[in-house]
Design an enzyme around this catalytic site. Structure first.
Site, mmCIF file in Angstrom:
data_model
loop_
_atom_site.group_PDB
_atom_site.id
_atom_site.type_symbol
_atom_site.label_atom_id
_atom_site.label_comp_id
_atom_site.label_asym_id
_atom_site.label_seq_id
_atom_site.Cartn_x
_atom_site.Cartn_y
_atom_site.Cartn_z
ATOM 1 N N LYS A 1 -0.130 -7.360 63.415
ATOM 2 C CA LYS A 1 1.308 -7.125 63.678
ATOM 3 C C LYS A 1 1.608 -7.150 65.173
ATOM 4 C CE LYS A 1 1.135 -3.277 61.283
ATOM 5 N NZ LYS A 1 -0.121 -3.429 60.551
ATOM 6 N N THR B 1 -2.093 6.295 53.606
ATOM 7 C CA THR B 1 -1.792 7.164 54.734
ATOM 8 C C THR B 1 -0.671 8.110 54.305
ATOM 9 O OG1 THR B 1 -1.412 7.232 57.119
ATOM 10 C CG2 THR B 1 -0.171 5.550 55.873
ATOM 11 N N GLY C 1 -3.495 0.757 65.509
ATOM 12 C CA GLY C 1 -4.035 0.082 66.698
ATOM 13 C C GLY C 1 -3.468 -1.317 66.718
ATOM 14 N N HIS C 2 -2.476 -1.557 67.565
ATOM 15 C CA HIS C 2 -1.830 -2.872 67.613
ATOM 16 C C HIS C 2 -2.345 -3.629 68.834
ATOM 17 C CE1 HIS C 2 1.683 -1.362 64.896
ATOM 18 N NE2 HIS C 2 0.505 -1.327 64.328
ATOM 19 N N THR C 3 -2.998 -4.754 68.558
ATOM 20 C CA THR C 3 -3.691 -5.478 69.623
ATOM 21 C C THR C 3 -2.856 -6.651 70.120
ATOM 22 O OG1 THR C 3 -5.778 -4.884 68.584
ATOM 23 C CG2 THR C 3 -5.844 -6.697 70.170
ATOM 24 N N ASN D 1 -3.032 6.659 64.630
ATOM 25 C CA ASN D 1 -3.998 6.042 63.711
ATOM 26 C C ASN D 1 -3.877 4.517 63.791
ATOM 27 O OD1 ASN D 1 -1.419 6.184 62.574
ATOM 28 N ND2 ASN D 1 -2.115 6.690 60.515
ATOM 29 N N VAL E 1 -3.146 -19.000 64.453
ATOM 30 C CA VAL E 1 -4.459 -19.670 64.414
ATOM 31 C C VAL E 1 -5.372 -19.195 65.544
ATOM 32 C CG1 VAL E 1 -3.740 -21.714 63.123
ATOM 33 C CG2 VAL E 1 -3.393 -21.666 65.602
ATOM 34 N N GLY F 1 -13.185 1.569 65.318
ATOM 35 C CA GLY F 1 -14.353 0.701 65.475
ATOM 36 C C GLY F 1 -15.136 0.500 64.180
ATOM 37 N N GLN G 1 0.353 0.335 59.974
ATOM 38 C CA GLN G 1 -0.448 0.246 58.743
ATOM 39 C C GLN G 1 0.086 -0.888 57.851
ATOM 40 O OE1 GLN G 1 0.646 3.771 59.548
ATOM 41 N NE2 GLN G 1 -1.118 3.679 60.875
ATOM 42 N N THR H 1 -8.884 1.093 66.083
ATOM 43 C CA THR H 1 -8.730 2.510 66.412
ATOM 44 C C THR H 1 -10.066 3.243 66.299
ATOM 45 O OG1 THR H 1 -6.429 2.531 65.725
ATOM 46 C CG2 THR H 1 -7.544 4.652 65.726
ATOM 47 N N ASP I 1 -3.914 -3.807 59.810
ATOM 48 C CA ASP I 1 -4.795 -4.686 60.595
ATOM 49 C C ASP I 1 -4.509 -6.166 60.363
ATOM 50 O OD1 ASP I 1 -6.095 -2.342 61.430
ATOM 51 O OD2 ASP I 1 -7.380 -2.399 59.658
ATOM 52 N N LYS J 1 0.534 -8.898 67.674
ATOM 53 C CA LYS J 1 0.794 -10.226 68.230
ATOM 54 C C LYS J 1 2.163 -10.753 67.790
ATOM 55 C CE LYS J 1 -0.488 -14.974 67.684
ATOM 56 N NZ LYS J 1 -1.480 -16.027 67.692
ATOM 57 N N ASP K 1 -7.464 -19.527 61.338
ATOM 58 C CA ASP K 1 -8.581 -20.220 61.994
ATOM 59 C C ASP K 1 -9.937 -19.643 61.569
ATOM 60 O OD1 ASP K 1 -7.371 -17.979 63.447
ATOM 61 O OD2 ASP K 1 -9.095 -18.189 64.796
HETATM 62 P P1 IMP Z 1 -4.964 8.341 58.040
HETATM 63 O O1 IMP Z 1 -3.738 7.526 58.284
HETATM 64 O O2 IMP Z 1 -5.779 8.585 59.295
HETATM 65 O O3 IMP Z 1 -4.668 9.598 57.274
HETATM 66 O O4 IMP Z 1 -5.939 7.475 57.091
HETATM 67 C C1 IMP Z 1 -5.599 7.160 55.728
HETATM 68 C C2 IMP Z 1 -6.064 5.760 55.362
HETATM 69 O O5 IMP Z 1 -5.283 4.813 56.086
HETATM 70 C C3 IMP Z 1 -7.515 5.466 55.729
HETATM 71 O O6 IMP Z 1 -8.038 4.567 54.763
HETATM 72 C C4 IMP Z 1 -7.413 4.754 57.062
HETATM 73 O O7 IMP Z 1 -8.522 3.910 57.318
HETATM 74 C C5 IMP Z 1 -6.139 3.955 56.829
HETATM 75 N N1 IMP Z 1 -5.429 3.618 58.059
HETATM 76 C C6 IMP Z 1 -4.663 4.430 58.814
HETATM 77 N N2 IMP Z 1 -4.146 3.770 59.857
HETATM 78 C C7 IMP Z 1 -4.556 2.506 59.739
HETATM 79 C C8 IMP Z 1 -4.304 1.321 60.511
HETATM 80 O O8 IMP Z 1 -3.562 1.305 61.495
HETATM 81 N N3 IMP Z 1 -4.914 0.189 60.061
HETATM 82 C C9 IMP Z 1 -5.695 0.172 58.944
HETATM 83 N N4 IMP Z 1 -5.946 1.241 58.201
HETATM 84 C C10 IMP Z 1 -5.373 2.401 58.591
#
Ligand code: IMP
Length: 430
Positions: free
Chosen positions: A16, A245, A40-42, A38, A417, A307, A230, A305, A13, A18, A338
């Site tokens: 990445k 993960t 979520g790239h915004t 898993n 920023v 919320g 991640q 991903t 998070d 951007k 920022d």
């Molecule tokens: P999993 O990848 O769903 O097995 O989750 C394992 C750990 O990685 C958990 O703490 C999730 O919240 C974290 N995690 C997995 N994908 C992301 C991501 O894209 N961003 C931040 N945390 C992630």
């Protein structure tokens, strides 16, 4: 240097999406090498490009909005084929030009996430009780486990109906043997087969030997951007195990996850000006007070991903230096600077261990019991979101960047920023 790898430095998070979007303008191939949906790239885009502006990608690489790039889902990614079809559909609806086989390729060797994996993931989390990891519940861990257990299905199987049926039966036998006694619903094999074959038909034009495509591209001098998912501290081996993960999210995963051999590569580490974590696990600089809540509010720190509210804390130079070393980071991109307007600027420079000793190395054990030693610098009250030149930043902001560089030993090449495409301060080569 034709190949650049972008990795998150802490627990994901970091923004990445951007940075990849920015670098993709001068890249031929953008490649995801690990994780699954898993991530979520915004991207925050000009409205003429993709309608509403904000675009969240989970599986499709973040170069997809640049018409000249080929976007590759590498063999190290675990692919939920139903989700991938939906994501492509969503991109079409947003008016983006996505064509499997032309600008979107999927490795035939990538492993498949099935309904069985999702169910197992959610059940395992419940069974862990207080020791739960806080996974995204999307079946990531069980899919990677089955890859290691050598009962997994690969994306290439989706185009081979007889093999697919046989492999699915073998896997379903094992899962049902687990699900039955646990009181979980048994798998509907016919429905799964039908859905997978339909997804296979849809994805077929894009299913390729992606490793060969990339090796050939590199030999032809093409510019390749490897998009990490991640962050390094969620890496299965180098992260805060077991709260990680199930893939190799540091630079090492870029080689096994693409089929490209190790070679000269520039690595860019993305790190926020503060720290966040979603899910369970140790977080030495976490704030449990109203300052943590205020940072969450100012930075809108909620998972893209799931919320879920993200845990917030101060910049951790110990952890950043460790990840930088593990991933061979050449320079940092500092994001969300920022957001720190009006906050004191604090960073952890060492940890006091439970036995009273002090260290600047990230320990493999007892991270939850360390006491971070924090230094405080004066903050800034100015709005820096319109600044594009480093020298135009308030002196206190520049001093904070200098302190980060000093305590991490890593150069900050770019500062973000704001979420917009142009909200960048470039100091170097990134
Ligand atoms: P999993 O990848 O769903 O097995 O989750 C394992 C750990 O990685 C958990 O703490 C999730 O919240 C974290 N995690 C997995 N994908 C992301 C991501 O894209 N961003 C931040 N945390 C992630």
């Amino acid at each position: 240097m034709p190949t650049t790898c972008v990795v998150g430095i802490l627990w994901g998070d970091e923004g990445k999406g951007k940075v990849i979007d920015h670098l993709a303008a001068e890249t031929d191939y953008v490649v995801r090498f690990g994780g699954g949906h898993n991530a979520g790239h915004t991207l925050v885009l000009p409205p003429e490009l993709a309608g509403e502006g904000k675009l969240v990608l989970h599986l499709v690489p973040s170069g997809i909005v640049h018409p000249h790039t080929v976007n590759v889902i590498g063999n190290g990614v675990v692919v939920d084929p139903l989700h991938l079809c939906e994501e492509v559909e969503m991109l079409h609806k947003r008016g983006l030009d996505v064509e499997l086989g032309r600008n979107l390729l999927v490795s035939e060797r990538a492993h498949v996430i099935l309904e069985a994996h999702r169910r197992q993931d959610q059940w395992a989390e419940q069974a862990r009780g207080k020791g739960r990891i806080g996974t995204t519940g999307r079946g990531i861990g069980p899919a990677y486990s089955d890859r290691c257990g050598r009962i997994g299905l690969r994306v290439g199987d989706l185009c081979r109906p007889d093999q697919l049926r046989e492999a699915l039966d073998g896997l379903a036998d094992q899962k049902d043997a687990l699900f039955g006694p646990a009181g979980l619903e048994l798998l509907d094999r016919e429905q799964m087969l039908e859905q997978l074959l339909a997804a296979g038909d849809r994805l077929r034009p894009g299913i390729v030997d992606a490793g060969k495509v990339l090796r050939d591209a590199r030999a032809a001098g093409k510019r390749i951007l490897l998009e990490g998912a991640q962050g390094c501290l969620l890496d299965l081996e180098h992260g805060t195990y077991p709260f990680v993960t199930s893939s190799h999210s540091s630079t090492g995963g870029a080689f096994s996850g693409t089929g490209m051999p190790p070679h000269q590569m520039r690595t860019i580490g993305i790190v926020k000006a503060y720290a966040t974590r979603v899910g369970e696990g140790p977080f030495p600089t976490e704030l449990h007070d109203e300052t943590g809540d205020a940072i969450r509010k100012a930075g809108n720190e909620y998972g893209s991903t799931t919320g879920r509210p993200r845990r917030c804390g101060w910049f951790d130079a110990v952890a950043v230096r460790y990840s930088g070393a593990v991933s061979g980071v050449d320079e940092l991109v500092l994001t969300c600077f920022d957001v720190l307007r009006g906050f004191p600027l604090r960073l952890a420079t060492s940890y006091r261990m439970p036995d009273g000793s002090e260290t600047t190395d990230l320990p493999a054990f007892d991270l939850g019991a360390v006491e971070p030693q924090v230094v405080e610098l004066p903050g800034f009250d100015e709005d820096i979101s319109t600044v594009r030149d480093f020298d135009a930043l308030p002196q206190t902001a520049r001093d904070y960047v200098a302190a980060i560089e000093h305590h991490t030993g890593l150069r900050v090449g770019t500062i973000s920023v704001g979420p917009g495409r142009d909200q960048l301060i470039r100091r170097g080569t990134a």
